[in-house]
Scaffold this motif. Structure first.
Motif, PDB file in Angstrom:
ATOM      1  N   THR A 297       0.830  -1.208   0.000  1.00 56.11           N
ATOM      2  CA  THR A 297       0.000   0.000   0.000  1.00 56.11           C
ATOM      3  C   THR A 297       0.865   1.258   0.000  1.00 56.11           C
ATOM      4  OG1 THR A 297      -0.238   0.090   2.426  1.00 56.11           O
ATOM      5  CG2 THR A 297      -1.850  -1.216   1.200  1.00 56.11           C
ATOM      6  N   SER A 298       1.965   1.240   0.746  1.00 59.12           N
ATOM      7  CA  SER A 298       2.865   2.393   0.743  1.00 59.12           C
ATOM      8  C   SER A 298       3.661   2.478  -0.546  1.00 59.12           C
ATOM      9  CB  SER A 298       3.817   2.328   1.943  1.00 59.12           C
ATOM     10  OG  SER A 298       3.146   2.635   3.144  1.00 59.12           O
ATOM     11  N   CYS A 299       4.006   1.337  -1.122  1.00 57.92           N
ATOM     12  CA  CYS A 299       4.752   1.340  -2.380  1.00 57.92           C
ATOM     13  C   CYS A 299       3.980   2.073  -3.476  1.00 57.92           C
ATOM     14  CB  CYS A 299       5.033  -0.090  -2.842  1.00 57.92           C
ATOM     15  SG  CYS A 299       6.162  -1.031  -1.794  1.00 57.92           S
ATOM     16  N   VAL A 300       2.660   1.894  -3.491  1.00 57.80           N
ATOM     17  CA  VAL A 300       1.874   2.464  -4.580  1.00 57.80           C
ATOM     18  C   VAL A 300       1.245   3.809  -4.237  1.00 57.80           C
ATOM     19  CG1 VAL A 300       1.388   0.182  -5.525  1.00 57.80           C
ATOM     20  CG2 VAL A 300      -0.258   1.219  -3.958  1.00 57.80           C
ATOM     21  N   MET A 301       1.364   4.247  -2.961  1.00 59.58           N
ATOM     22  CA  MET A 301       0.733   5.515  -2.596  1.00 59.58           C
ATOM     23  C   MET A 301       1.726   6.611  -2.204  1.00 59.58           C
ATOM     24  SD  MET A 301      -2.343   4.976  -3.304  1.00 59.58           S
ATOM     25  CE  MET A 301      -2.585   6.723  -3.056  1.00 59.58           C
ATOM     26  N   SER A 302       2.819   6.269  -1.550  1.00 64.76           N
ATOM     27  CA  SER A 302       3.682   7.296  -0.954  1.00 64.76           C
ATOM     28  C   SER A 302       4.166   8.353  -1.947  1.00 64.76           C
ATOM     29  CB  SER A 302       4.873   6.633  -0.255  1.00 64.76           C
ATOM     30  OG  SER A 302       5.705   7.607   0.358  1.00 64.76           O
ATOM     31  N   PRO A 303       4.723   7.983  -3.102  1.00 64.00           N
ATOM     32  CA  PRO A 303       5.212   9.028  -4.011  1.00 64.00           C
ATOM     33  C   PRO A 303       4.104   9.959  -4.515  1.00 64.00           C
ATOM     34  CG  PRO A 303       6.118   6.889  -4.609  1.00 64.00           C
ATOM     35  CD  PRO A 303       5.025   6.639  -3.620  1.00 64.00           C
ATOM     36  N   PHE A 304       2.921   9.403  -4.723  1.00 64.97           N
ATOM     37  CA  PHE A 304       1.837  10.201  -5.292  1.00 64.97           C
ATOM     38  C   PHE A 304       1.226  11.136  -4.258  1.00 64.97           C
ATOM     39  CE2 PHE A 304       2.196   6.187  -7.617  1.00 64.97           C
ATOM     40  CZ  PHE A 304       2.618   6.705  -8.833  1.00 64.97           C
ATOM     41  N   VAL A 305       1.221  10.708  -2.994  1.00 63.69           N
ATOM     42  CA  VAL A 305       0.782  11.605  -1.927  1.00 63.69           C
ATOM     43  C   VAL A 305       1.781  12.748  -1.768  1.00 63.69           C
ATOM     44  CG1 VAL A 305       0.389  11.789   0.562  1.00 63.69           C
ATOM     45  CG2 VAL A 305      -0.583   9.861  -0.716  1.00 63.69           C
ATOM     46  N   LEU A 306       3.071  12.440  -1.855  1.00 65.86           N
ATOM     47  CA  LEU A 306       4.085  13.496  -1.828  1.00 65.86           C
ATOM     48  C   LEU A 306       3.854  14.509  -2.953  1.00 65.86           C
ATOM     49  CD1 LEU A 306       7.310  11.433  -1.059  1.00 65.86           C
ATOM     50  CD2 LEU A 306       6.551  13.414   0.261  1.00 65.86           C
ATOM     51  N   ARG A 307       3.588  14.005  -4.145  1.00 59.89           N
ATOM     52  CA  ARG A 307       3.365  14.898  -5.280  1.00 59.89           C
ATOM     53  C   ARG A 307       2.123  15.770  -5.062  1.00 59.89           C
ATOM     54  NH1 ARG A 307       2.461  12.241 -11.078  1.00 59.89           N
ATOM     55  NH2 ARG A 307       4.365  11.141 -10.411  1.00 59.89           N
ATOM     56  N   TRP A 308       1.046  15.169  -4.562  1.00 61.20           N
ATOM     57  CA  TRP A 308      -0.203  15.903  -4.352  1.00 61.20           C
ATOM     58  C   TRP A 308      -0.044  16.959  -3.257  1.00 61.20           C
ATOM     59  CZ3 TRP A 308      -4.478  16.271  -0.823  1.00 61.20           C
ATOM     60  CH2 TRP A 308      -5.664  16.731  -1.398  1.00 61.20           C
ATOM     61  N   ASN A 309       0.801  16.667  -2.259  1.00 63.63           N
ATOM     62  CA  ASN A 309       0.997  17.585  -1.139  1.00 63.63           C
ATOM     63  C   ASN A 309       2.002  18.699  -1.429  1.00 63.63           C
ATOM     64  OD1 ASN A 309      -0.783  16.277   0.606  1.00 63.63           O
ATOM     65  ND2 ASN A 309       0.820  14.980   1.514  1.00 63.63           N
ATOM     66  N   GLU A 310       2.796  18.560  -2.470  1.00 62.89           N
ATOM     67  CA  GLU A 310       3.955  19.427  -2.678  1.00 62.89           C
ATOM     68  C   GLU A 310       3.604  20.912  -2.687  1.00 62.89           C
ATOM     69  OE1 GLU A 310       7.985  19.318  -5.439  1.00 62.89           O
ATOM     70  OE2 GLU A 310       6.098  18.541  -6.233  1.00 62.89           O
ATOM     71  N   SER A 311       2.427  21.247  -3.159  1.00 62.75           N
ATOM     72  CA  SER A 311       2.063  22.664  -3.259  1.00 62.75           C
ATOM     73  C   SER A 311       1.898  23.330  -1.904  1.00 62.75           C
ATOM     74  CB  SER A 311       0.760  22.814  -4.056  1.00 62.75           C
ATOM     75  OG  SER A 311      -0.323  22.169  -3.388  1.00 62.75           O
ATOM     76  N   ALA A 331      10.983  15.238  -3.978  1.00 64.98           N
ATOM     77  CA  ALA A 331      10.889  14.108  -3.059  1.00 64.98           C
ATOM     78  C   ALA A 331      10.070  12.976  -3.669  1.00 64.98           C
ATOM     79  CB  ALA A 331      10.274  14.562  -1.740  1.00 64.98           C
ATOM     80  N   SER A 332       9.011  13.318  -4.376  1.00 71.80           N
ATOM     81  CA  SER A 332       8.177  12.275  -4.972  1.00 71.80           C
ATOM     82  C   SER A 332       8.961  11.445  -5.979  1.00 71.80           C
ATOM     83  CB  SER A 332       6.945  12.886  -5.635  1.00 71.80           C
ATOM     84  OG  SER A 332       7.301  13.775  -6.665  1.00 71.80           O
ATOM     85  N   GLU A 333       9.804  12.097  -6.769  1.00 73.33           N
ATOM     86  CA  GLU A 333      10.615  11.376  -7.747  1.00 73.33           C
ATOM     87  C   GLU A 333      11.660  10.504  -7.067  1.00 73.33           C
ATOM     88  OE1 GLU A 333      13.644  12.280 -11.528  1.00 73.33           O
ATOM     89  OE2 GLU A 333      12.422  13.904 -10.671  1.00 73.33           O
ATOM     90  N   LEU A 334      12.300  11.036  -6.029  1.00 76.36           N
ATOM     91  CA  LEU A 334      13.322  10.275  -5.311  1.00 76.36           C
ATOM     92  C   LEU A 334      12.725   9.027  -4.669  1.00 76.36           C
ATOM     93  CD1 LEU A 334      15.201  13.241  -3.604  1.00 76.36           C
ATOM     94  CD2 LEU A 334      16.124  11.744  -5.382  1.00 76.36           C
ATOM     95  N   VAL A 335      11.587   9.184  -4.037  1.00 72.98           N
ATOM     96  CA  VAL A 335      10.942   8.048  -3.377  1.00 72.98           C
ATOM     97  C   VAL A 335      10.462   7.041  -4.414  1.00 72.98           C
ATOM     98  CG1 VAL A 335       9.017   7.341  -1.900  1.00 72.98           C
ATOM     99  CG2 VAL A 335      10.331   9.395  -1.345  1.00 72.98           C
ATOM    100  N   ASP A 336       9.895   7.531  -5.502  1.00 71.45           N
ATOM    101  CA  ASP A 336       9.435   6.647  -6.574  1.00 71.45           C
ATOM    102  C   ASP A 336      10.595   5.819  -7.122  1.00 71.45           C
ATOM    103  OD1 ASP A 336       7.911   5.459  -8.522  1.00 71.45           O
ATOM    104  OD2 ASP A 336       7.098   7.305  -9.311  1.00 71.45           O
ATOM    105  N   ASN A 337      11.718   6.471  -7.419  1.00 63.69           N
ATOM    106  CA  ASN A 337      12.877   5.766  -7.970  1.00 63.69           C
ATOM    107  C   ASN A 337      13.435   4.750  -6.976  1.00 63.69           C
ATOM    108  OD1 ASN A 337      12.695   7.235 -10.333  1.00 63.69           O
ATOM    109  ND2 ASN A 337      14.235   8.736  -9.745  1.00 63.69           N
TER     110      ASN A 337
END
Length: 392
Positions: A297-311, A331-337
């Motif tokens: 669940t964290s693998c598929v959600m964490s980067p996208f939540v970071l991206r959505w929160n970035e603003s 951060a979203s890209e780093l975590v995704d990679n």
């Protein structure tokens, strides 16, 4: 002068953490020290069937071993809690020991509460779980603390063993519901890296990402503090080092210990009172409703939540970029990679959550304990839908 950051750090009832020693020796020492004579094990089914680890623990306990229960299913159905409770009651247990992953741990932490209140039917668990009011605040039911304590020997990196919160899934509603009372935290923990070599690689690494997500959601939270940020930053660095090393060499016990220490540190902010955000809230729903493994669940959600929160929290995400040593990459890209480098799934479709489930996931998320504590406010299911669309 800027206004001081005010708050409170909550501590648990855990008294000891033993690490680096084999579990059988540590558990024997714990039982002798506390003079427990009826030690009941709740163990991973795979450890019971495929290794001699549980047999070694039973032998070390000797006459103090009262029985062993195995077979807890993922996301801890209430029926499994009841089955374990019944066997522990029949065995006259005076100490509950979990040996296994997050589901085994959650079950073992709830069983003493069920014993204390003589709960014998799954439906009768209803008054004991956390609910959420209309404002998004947790409503904790009040009940007498358990008499019997728990010791946890974790074999994954999900971290639930460190806090007084556990989860069990209502088989009717498919909600994974929280149970919390201060003494539900284990009296002691045993971190045995050698025990974890039996854990399947996908499970070890995915729950490691779950721990990474604990630290990430702390560092991006607008309700954290210097104490919690420090713990989360250290946890992030240990996991960033330890997880790839353990993947490259499964026998690297030092790397596994770094991961276990990272999990410990990643949990301290949650215990201290820092609320998690959308990754955890949506993750709880994906687990209970869609049967997605806890770590995935964290693998598929964490980067996208970071991206959505970035603003709204880019200044907070800077600490995450610093932990990876790449301050100029998002951060979203780093975590995704990083997650991709571990070979973990990277989208909801990869874990078989299709778009026709999104609306129900979004609606259930609004009732989660962390559904309304995300840095970027989530006020309605449509907000959750935006995140799910990013992750599809």
């Amino acid at each position: 002068m800027p206004e001081l950051n005010k708050g409170m750090v909550v501590l648990t009832s855990t008294e000891r953490v033993r690490f680096g020693e084999r579990a059988a020796q540590s558990l024997k020492a714990e039982a002798e020290m506390m003079d427990n004579k009826r030690v009941f094990l709740i163990a991973s089914d795979s450890l019971v069937k495929n290794t001699d680890e549980i047999a070694q623990i039973e032998a070390a306990l000797g006459e103090r071993h009262a029985g062993t229960f195995s077979g807890v299913q993922p996301h801890v159905p209430r029926t499994d809690v009841m089955a374990a409770t019944e066997q522990a009651r029949d065995a006259g247990a005076d100490l509950i020991v979990s040996v296994g992953g997050g589901s085994v741990t959650d079950c073992a932490k709830i069983v003493p509460v069920m014993l204390k209140h003589d709960i014998r039917n799954a439906d009768d668990m209803e008054p004991y779980h956390i609910t959420v009011d209309d404002a998004g605040a947790m409503v904790l039911p009040q009940f007498d603390a358990q008499d019997i304590r728990t010791i946890c020997v974790p074999t994954t990196l999900s971290g639930g063993e460190f806090n007084p919160l556990s989860g069990s899934t209502d088989p009717v509603s498919k909600h994974k519901q929280g149970y919390q009372e201060r003494v539900m935290a284990p009296v002691s923990l045993v971190l045995d890296p050698a025990m974890t070599v039996h854990t399947p690689e996908w499970l070890w690494l995915s729950t490691g990402v779950r721990a990474l997500d604990h630290a990430i959601e702390t560092l991006q939270s607008l309700h954290s503090n210097d104490f919690s940020d420090g713990q989360a930053m250290s946890a992030l660095k240990l996991l960033i080092e330890g997880l790839p090393r353990a993947k490259a060499d499964p026998g690297d016990l030092d790397a596994r210990m770094k991961c276990q220490m990272g999990v410990w540190q990643s949990m301290l902010p949650i215990i201290a009172g820092v609320p998690m955000g959308a990754s955890h809230a949506i993750g709880h729903v994906l687990g209970g409703l869609c049967d997605v493994p806890h770590g995935y669940t964290s693998c598929v959600m964490s980067p996208f939540v970071l991206r959505w929160n970035e603003s709204v929290n880019d200044h907070r995400q800077a600490t995450i970029r610093d932990a990876f040593g790449q301050p100029n990459t998002s951060a979203s890209e780093l975590v995704d990679n990083f997650i991709a480098s571990l070979g973990m799934p990277r989208s909801l479709s990869a874990v078989d959550v299709t778009e026709d489930r999104f609306q129900q996931v979004a609606e259930y998320t609004m009732d989660d304990i962390w559904g309304k504590t995300n840095p970027r406010p989530i006020s309605e299911p449509a907000d959750v839908m935006q995140i799910l669309e990013l992750a599809k």
